[in-house]
Design an enzyme around this catalytic site. Structure first.
Site, PDB file in Angstrom:
ATOM      1  N   LYS A 226       0.840  -0.856   0.342  1.00  0.00           N
ATOM      2  CA  LYS A 226      -0.082   0.093  -0.052  1.00  0.00           C
ATOM      3  C   LYS A 226       0.861   1.188  -0.029  1.00  0.00           C
ATOM      4  CE  LYS A 226      -4.410  -1.643   0.184  1.00  0.00           C
ATOM      5  NZ  LYS A 226      -4.059  -3.201  -0.573  1.00  0.00           N
TER       6      LYS A 226
HETATM    7  C1  LIG Z   1      -9.946  -2.225  -1.553  1.00  0.00           C
HETATM    8  C2  LIG Z   1      -9.810  -3.369  -0.547  1.00  0.00           C
HETATM    9  N1  LIG Z   1     -10.512  -3.700   0.687  1.00  0.00           N
HETATM   10  C3  LIG Z   1      -9.720  -4.098   2.090  1.00  0.00           C
HETATM   11  C4  LIG Z   1      -8.813  -4.061   1.856  1.00  0.00           C
HETATM   12  C5  LIG Z   1      -8.501  -5.574   2.601  1.00  0.00           C
HETATM   13  O1  LIG Z   1      -6.873  -5.233   3.655  1.00  0.00           O
HETATM   14  P1  LIG Z   1      -5.986  -5.907   3.993  1.00  0.00           P
HETATM   15  O2  LIG Z   1      -5.194  -6.959   3.926  1.00  0.00           O
HETATM   16  O3  LIG Z   1      -5.043  -5.079   5.422  1.00  0.00           O
HETATM   17  O4  LIG Z   1      -7.322  -7.045   5.453  1.00  0.00           O
HETATM   18  C6  LIG Z   1      -7.631  -4.832   0.507  1.00  0.00           C
HETATM   19  C7  LIG Z   1      -6.613  -5.114   0.409  1.00  0.00           C
HETATM   20  O5  LIG Z   1      -5.865  -4.966  -0.242  1.00  0.00           O
HETATM   21  C8  LIG Z   1      -8.537  -3.865  -0.176  1.00  0.00           C
HETATM   22  O6  LIG Z   1      -6.818  -3.975  -1.662  1.00  0.00           O
END
Ligand SMILES: Cc1ncc(COP(=O)(O)O)c(C=O)c1O
Length: 379
Positions: free
Chosen positions: A190
């Protein structure tokens, strides 16, 4: 020998899909936390939250263990419960829809805008029923979703901003800064990373209080160690992670500018490849927070072969993103079939993510573009 900027990088070098940037300041900050002995529930958590909220111009933020955890708590906070419906995009990372299922609510998909690839407000409005408890637009690939249009629909909103740190709406509000619970993710690829982690930015202090309690097993701030007055989870983010986050925030503008520069190089280098669709230029005064560089291959091109051929040439790429409703779990659980969200399905079938990270050099971009051009030109 230094590589001249515009010369393609040597063909022997493998170019990875993503690479996090961690400065040495982060190392020092982590060592300080380790020496302090307060590794969790310590002062770095609120320091990170306050710095993040200030950057977005919102009153509050709650740091959590992942973007997924943040979506879960944000949906609970706006009142999503068993049997409710939440209208969202089928063109997202699967966690968006999964978080709705955690509460036994139903994700109701609506098709996306073919240009921005974000949830289409008109399609979303058509999917609203009397059971709809909330809307969950996603700022996909960092391009701001049309929040003013969703706000006019008058339903509670949760924003999935996991891919969109640094994005700005046309009216100048940072994405995540409009006051609805807005969820960011800090996984290693990210714009800002804490390794794993997430954060909910929001305006309402009562929702902040509920989220803070539920991330910590259902304990209010004034309660004793083993006292809990509601159901909660362990969705805490450690002080170690928050210390990294604080340092990352300090250098965020530079990292965002680096990403935007790399995207600009890609645009030039990929110019003129017939029928290749590049990420849309920023629409209507919105500013993208660059997260990935995803292109849509021309119709009729075999995507798997393309990814394999690029891999053989040392270029990492991957299909990104698959349509959520066509994943086997969603097909089996809800009976989804091809043809229900044609725009999403067409885009999802042709999209690949190319290598993209802030430290990427222009020569590496040139090589990716040259290899893609060669692979696509093959009969
Ligand atoms: C659009 C979106 N929503 C939710 C998430 C979930 O985040 P995490 O992997 O930190 O749980 C991501 C992760 O890449 C994402 O790209």
């Amino acid at each position: 020998m230094s590589v001249p900027e515009r010369t393609a990088a040597p063909a022997t070098e493998t170019i990875p899909l993503a690479q996090p940037v961690l400065g040495s300041e982060g190392e020092q900050a982590v060592i300080e936390v380790l020496r302090s002995g307060q590794l969790s529930l310590g002062p770095r958590v609120s320091a990170f939250e306050q710095a993040f909220a200030a950057r977005l111009g919102v009153p509050h933020a709650s740091a959590v263990s992942s973007g997924t955890a943040g979506l879960h708590l944000a949906l609970r906070a706006v009142g999503v419960e068993d049997g409710d419906e939440v209208v969202t995009s089928p063109f997202s990372f699967v966690a968006t829809a999964n978080a709705v299922l955690f509460e036994r609510a139903r994700p109701v998909f609506a098709d996306i805008d073919p240009v921005t690839l974000n949830l289409d407000p008109q399609a979303a409005a058509a999917a609203v029923t009397e059971r709809t408890k909330a809307l969950l637009p996603v700022h996909i690939f960092g391009h701001p979703a049309d929040l003013p249009a969703f706000e006019r629909m008058g339903l509670p909103l949760v924003e999935d901003a996991c891919q969109a740190l640094g994005a700005v709406h046309a009216d100048g509000t940072p994405v995540g800064g409009r006051g609805h619970p807005s969820v960011f993710g800090f996984y290693a690829n990210k714009q800002l990373t804490t390794g794993e982690g997430g954060l909910i930015a929001l305006a309402d202090p009562a929702l902040k209080e509920r989220i803070d309690s539920e991330r910590n097993q259902g304990r209010a701030p004034d309660m004793g160690w083993l006292d809990h007055d509601r159901l909660g989870f362990n969705y805490r983010l450690s002080d170690i992670a928050c210390a990294i986050g604080i340092e990352q925030l300090k250098r965020l503008d530079g990292m965002l500018a680096d990403r935007a520069r790399v995207a600009g190089w890609y645009r030039e280098a990929l110019d003129g490849i017939e029928d290749l669709t590049l990420p849309c230029p920023e629409q209507g005064g919105n500013v993208r927070g660059w997260f990935v560089f995803v292109v849509q291959l021309p119709h009729g091109v075999d995507r798997d072969l393309t990814v394999r051929a690029l891999g053989e040439r040392g270029i990492q790429s991957k299909p990104y993103l698959p349509a959520i409703h066509l994943m086997s779990f969603y097909r089996e659980r809800f009976g989804y079939r091809e043809g229900e969200f044609p725009v999403c399905e067409d885009v999802a079938a042709r999209s690949i993510a190319l290598p993209f990270f802030p430290a990427m050099r222009e020569g590496q971009v040139a090589r990716v573009a040259a290899e893609l051009r060669t692979v696509l030109a093959r009969p």
